[in-house]
Design a protein around this motif. Structure first.
Motif, PDB file in Angstrom:
ATOM      1  N   ALA A 279      -0.785   4.561  14.129  1.00 25.72           N
ATOM      2  CA  ALA A 279      -1.000   4.211  15.530  1.00 25.72           C
ATOM      3  C   ALA A 279       0.235   4.460  16.385  1.00 25.72           C
ATOM      4  O   ALA A 279       0.121   4.714  17.589  1.00 25.72           O
ATOM      5  CB  ALA A 279      -1.407   2.739  15.633  1.00 25.72           C
ATOM      6  N   ALA A 280       1.406   4.412  15.775  1.00 24.95           N
ATOM      7  CA  ALA A 280       2.648   4.605  16.529  1.00 24.95           C
ATOM      8  C   ALA A 280       2.884   6.060  16.912  1.00 24.95           C
ATOM      9  O   ALA A 280       3.845   6.369  17.615  1.00 24.95           O
ATOM     10  CB  ALA A 280       3.832   4.096  15.712  1.00 24.95           C
ATOM     11  N   GLY A 281       2.010   6.962  16.447  1.00 23.34           N
ATOM     12  CA  GLY A 281       2.154   8.370  16.794  1.00 23.34           C
ATOM     13  C   GLY A 281       2.766   9.201  15.693  1.00 23.34           C
ATOM     14  O   GLY A 281       2.773  10.437  15.768  1.00 23.34           O
ATOM     15  N   ASN A 282       3.295   8.550  14.679  1.00 25.92           N
ATOM     16  CA  ASN A 282       3.852   9.301  13.559  1.00 25.92           C
ATOM     17  C   ASN A 282       2.808   9.357  12.446  1.00 25.92           C
ATOM     18  O   ASN A 282       1.664   8.922  12.600  1.00 25.92           O
ATOM     19  CB  ASN A 282       5.135   8.633  13.070  1.00 25.92           C
ATOM     20  N   GLY A 283       3.218   9.904  11.303  1.00 22.13           N
ATOM     21  CA  GLY A 283       2.301   9.975  10.171  1.00 22.13           C
ATOM     22  C   GLY A 283       3.065  10.063   8.875  1.00 22.13           C
ATOM     23  O   GLY A 283       4.286  10.313   8.858  1.00 22.13           O
ATOM     24  N   VAL A 284       2.346   9.852   7.749  1.00 23.94           N
ATOM     25  CA  VAL A 284       2.973   9.895   6.434  1.00 23.94           C
ATOM     26  C   VAL A 284       2.021  10.562   5.446  1.00 23.94           C
ATOM     27  O   VAL A 284       0.812  10.641   5.657  1.00 23.94           O
ATOM     28  CB  VAL A 284       3.321   8.482   5.919  1.00 23.94           C
ATOM     29  N   ILE A 285       2.618  11.046   4.362  1.00 21.32           N
ATOM     30  CA  ILE A 285       1.858  11.482   3.193  1.00 21.32           C
ATOM     31  C   ILE A 285       2.240  10.550   2.059  1.00 21.32           C
ATOM     32  O   ILE A 285       3.413  10.273   1.826  1.00 21.32           O
ATOM     33  CB  ILE A 285       2.176  12.946   2.836  1.00 21.32           C
ATOM     34  N   VAL A 286       1.230  10.045   1.378  1.00 22.51           N
ATOM     35  CA  VAL A 286       1.460   9.057   0.322  1.00 22.51           C
ATOM     36  C   VAL A 286       0.892   9.582  -0.992  1.00 22.51           C
ATOM     37  O   VAL A 286      -0.219  10.128  -1.031  1.00 22.51           O
ATOM     38  CB  VAL A 286       0.806   7.705   0.682  1.00 22.51           C
ATOM     39  N   ARG A 287       1.687   9.393  -2.049  1.00 23.03           N
ATOM     40  CA  ARG A 287       1.227   9.757  -3.390  1.00 23.03           C
ATOM     41  C   ARG A 287       0.829   8.489  -4.140  1.00 23.03           C
ATOM     42  O   ARG A 287       1.579   7.516  -4.171  1.00 23.03           O
ATOM     43  CB  ARG A 287       2.339  10.499  -4.153  1.00 23.03           C
ATOM     44  N   PHE A 288      -0.380   8.511  -4.731  1.00 28.58           N
ATOM     45  CA  PHE A 288      -0.915   7.382  -5.494  1.00 28.58           C
ATOM     46  C   PHE A 288      -1.008   7.738  -6.975  1.00 28.58           C
ATOM     47  O   PHE A 288      -1.184   8.912  -7.350  1.00 28.58           O
ATOM     48  CB  PHE A 288      -2.332   7.016  -5.022  1.00 28.58           C
ATOM     49  N   ASN A 289      -0.929   6.713  -7.822  1.00 34.04           N
ATOM     50  CA  ASN A 289      -1.275   6.917  -9.229  1.00 34.04           C
ATOM     51  C   ASN A 289      -2.786   6.728  -9.391  1.00 34.04           C
ATOM     52  O   ASN A 289      -3.493   6.416  -8.419  1.00 34.04           O
ATOM     53  CB  ASN A 289      -0.473   5.962 -10.119  1.00 34.04           C
ATOM     54  N   PRO A 290      -3.371   6.916 -10.587  1.00 29.78           N
ATOM     55  CA  PRO A 290      -4.832   6.790 -10.746  1.00 29.78           C
ATOM     56  C   PRO A 290      -5.392   5.434 -10.350  1.00 29.78           C
ATOM     57  O   PRO A 290      -6.577   5.325 -10.019  1.00 29.78           O
ATOM     58  CB  PRO A 290      -5.034   7.058 -12.239  1.00 29.78           C
ATOM     59  N   ALA A 291      -4.572   4.373 -10.354  1.00 30.53           N
ATOM     60  CA  ALA A 291      -5.030   3.048  -9.942  1.00 30.53           C
ATOM     61  C   ALA A 291      -4.851   2.817  -8.447  1.00 30.53           C
ATOM     62  O   ALA A 291      -5.017   1.700  -7.962  1.00 30.53           O
ATOM     63  CB  ALA A 291      -4.281   1.967 -10.723  1.00 30.53           C
ATOM     64  N   PHE A 292      -4.488   3.877  -7.704  1.00 30.20           N
ATOM     65  CA  PHE A 292      -4.237   3.824  -6.266  1.00 30.20           C
ATOM     66  C   PHE A 292      -3.111   2.868  -5.900  1.00 30.20           C
ATOM     67  O   PHE A 292      -3.153   2.167  -4.891  1.00 30.20           O
ATOM     68  CB  PHE A 292      -5.519   3.479  -5.490  1.00 30.20           C
ATOM     69  N   GLU A 293      -2.080   2.873  -6.723  1.00 28.00           N
ATOM     70  CA  GLU A 293      -0.845   2.186  -6.396  1.00 28.00           C
ATOM     71  C   GLU A 293       0.100   3.204  -5.774  1.00 28.00           C
ATOM     72  O   GLU A 293       0.237   4.340  -6.257  1.00 28.00           O
ATOM     73  CB  GLU A 293      -0.221   1.580  -7.650  1.00 28.00           C
ATOM     74  N   VAL A 294       0.775   2.809  -4.680  1.00 22.83           N
ATOM     75  CA  VAL A 294       1.663   3.727  -3.957  1.00 22.83           C
ATOM     76  C   VAL A 294       2.862   4.089  -4.840  1.00 22.83           C
ATOM     77  O   VAL A 294       3.565   3.213  -5.344  1.00 22.83           O
ATOM     78  CB  VAL A 294       2.144   3.096  -2.641  1.00 22.83           C
ATOM     79  N   GLN A 295       3.080   5.375  -5.008  1.00 20.50           N
ATOM     80  CA  GLN A 295       4.210   5.867  -5.793  1.00 20.50           C
ATOM     81  C   GLN A 295       5.318   6.465  -4.929  1.00 20.50           C
ATOM     82  O   GLN A 295       6.492   6.356  -5.255  1.00 20.50           O
ATOM     83  CB  GLN A 295       3.725   6.942  -6.781  1.00 20.50           C
ATOM     84  N   GLN A 296       4.943   7.075  -3.809  1.00 22.46           N
ATOM     85  CA  GLN A 296       5.951   7.715  -2.959  1.00 22.46           C
ATOM     86  C   GLN A 296       5.405   7.848  -1.552  1.00 22.46           C
ATOM     87  O   GLN A 296       4.212   8.089  -1.361  1.00 22.46           O
ATOM     88  CB  GLN A 296       6.305   9.109  -3.514  1.00 22.46           C
ATOM     89  N   VAL A 297       6.265   7.670  -0.554  1.00 27.15           N
ATOM     90  CA  VAL A 297       5.886   7.830   0.846  1.00 27.15           C
ATOM     91  C   VAL A 297       6.759   8.928   1.442  1.00 27.15           C
ATOM     92  O   VAL A 297       7.990   8.889   1.332  1.00 27.15           O
ATOM     93  CB  VAL A 297       6.080   6.516   1.634  1.00 27.15           C
ATOM     94  N   TYR A 298       6.122   9.911   2.096  1.00 30.92           N
ATOM     95  CA  TYR A 298       6.845  11.036   2.698  1.00 30.92           C
ATOM     96  C   TYR A 298       6.529  11.065   4.189  1.00 30.92           C
ATOM     97  O   TYR A 298       5.377  11.308   4.577  1.00 30.92           O
ATOM     98  CB  TYR A 298       6.403  12.373   2.089  1.00 30.92           C
ATOM     99  N   PRO A 299       7.485  10.839   5.065  1.00 30.33           N
ATOM    100  CA  PRO A 299       7.240  10.972   6.499  1.00 30.33           C
ATOM    101  C   PRO A 299       6.826  12.403   6.825  1.00 30.33           C
ATOM    102  O   PRO A 299       7.312  13.365   6.201  1.00 30.33           O
ATOM    103  CB  PRO A 299       8.590  10.630   7.136  1.00 30.33           C
ATOM    104  N   CYS A 300       5.938  12.566   7.769  1.00 29.60           N
ATOM    105  CA  CYS A 300       5.454  13.897   8.101  1.00 29.60           C
ATOM    106  C   CYS A 300       6.585  14.833   8.532  1.00 29.60           C
ATOM    107  O   CYS A 300       6.512  16.050   8.330  1.00 29.60           O
ATOM    108  CB  CYS A 300       4.411  13.816   9.215  1.00 29.60           C
ATOM    109  N   GLU A 301       7.664  14.256   9.118  1.00 27.61           N
ATOM    110  CA  GLU A 301       8.757  15.099   9.587  1.00 27.61           C
ATOM    111  C   GLU A 301       9.449  15.841   8.449  1.00 27.61           C
ATOM    112  O   GLU A 301      10.066  16.902   8.671  1.00 27.61           O
ATOM    113  CB  GLU A 301       9.798  14.249  10.335  1.00 27.61           C
TER     114      GLU A 301
END
Length: 324
Positions: A279-301
């Motif tokens: 909503a703030a205008g930015n974005g991220v790409i997130v990597r999940f493991n098979p249980a949908f636990e967050v493993q890594q967050v990558y800012p779109c920039e």
């Protein structure tokens, strides 16, 4: 005076005997007791007439009974007949109710049956017996009507319990391990491997396709389906965003993104990747493991090299460098 006693026991023969009696008996001659003989003869005639009428009435009743249609089968008899066909057709159905639909063009009787659990069936007493799943029939009708609203979709199940497709698909979702409140559902066809596929719509979160495999169920979220040229009728962009937001909640960096839109990007040996627009205008790409636990967050920039980068968020171009 022996003749009257024999005549009383003779039924229809009695009428003929009286007609042949001597006229002197009918005229009250002295040899026959005068008026008493006449009275007895009148009584005999009345008895014969009464008996003949009773015989005619009984004959009429018998004729009407032979020509009358047999009484309709009881609900219990209909259920029993349908159960025989279901068992012979090798479908799992404990018949609790059945309606007689009529005859096919080949003269086979057909029934609609409600089962104690699972879908209902249209059962046909053909050779071999046939059983047609009510949920599959409804799904095929939906597909045909989408192509042509005036399409003839043939015989459909009409008993209210058999028309409740969500009831059946919800049970399938539970078997498949889908944890949501199912509010919509349908049969949508078969896979390339000839496995039945159902679409599940969930209340407030992303829905899924359920594929019935010989060994169980395969669940594919609608966020993935739409990237594979598939269509989900029962899931919205807002519901897919809500699913991602719930999965982000356990990770502070990811939870900082108030997800307004989500996108499945693919998977590799490291996990599955989703893009989220915030909503703030930015974005991220997130990597999940098979249980949908967050493993890594990558800012779109800084995520331009991950799966082609972000497409939901407009990333400002880096400032141009000045040459000396």
């Amino acid at each position: 005076m022996s003749m009257p006693r024999f005549l009383i026991a003779a039924g229809s023969a009695l009428t003929l005997a009286l007609a042949a009696a001597p006229a002197s008996a009918q005229d009250g001659g002295a040899g026959f007791g005068g008026g008493q003989a006449v009275q007895q003869q009148n009584q005999l005639q009345e008895a014969v007439t009464d008996q003949n009428q009773r015989n005619q009435d009984e004959t009429g009743r018998n004729r009407r009974n032979r020509n009358a249609a047999p009484p309709p089968p009881t609900p219990e008899e209909l259920a029993q007949r349908a159960q025989v066909i279901a068992t012979a057709a090798n479908v799992t159905c404990q018949v609790t109710q059945a309606n007689l639909l009529g005859q096919t063009d080949t003269g086979a009787l057909s029934y609609e049956a409600v089962c104690a659990s699972g879908p209902g069936y249209i059962l046909i007493n053909s050779t071999p017996p046939q059983a047609v799943d009510c949920v599959l029939l409804a799904g095929q009708a939906d597909i045909e009507r989408a192509r042509d609203p005036a399409a003839d979709v043939g015989t459909q199940c009409a008993i209210p319990q058999n028309m409740d497709v969500v009831r059946v698909v919800s049970a399938y979702a539970v078997e498949a391990g889908v944890r949501c409140t199912v509010d919509q559902g349908a049969s949508i066809g078969k896979s390339r491997d000839d496995n039945l596929i159902y679409e599940v719509g969930c209340n407030g979160v992303d829905g899924a396709w359920l594929e019935r495999l010989p060994t169980g169920w395969k669940v594919t979220e609608c966020a993935q389906i739409i990237t594979q040229n598939g269509t989900c009728r029962f899931s919205t962009v807002a519901e897919q965003a809500a699913t991602l937001k719930a999965r982000f909640a356990s990770n502070a960096e990811a939870a900082a993104c108030d997800v307004t839109q989500g996108r499945y990007m693919g998977a590799n040996a490291n996990g599955s990747f989703y893009e989220a627009k915030c909503a703030a205008g930015n974005g991220v790409i997130v990597r999940f493991n098979p249980a949908f636990e967050v493993q890594q967050v990558y800012p779109c920039e800084t995520a331009q090299r991950i799966g082609g980068g972000c497409t939901l968020t407009i990333v400002p171009a880096p400032p141009a460098t000045t040459q000396p």
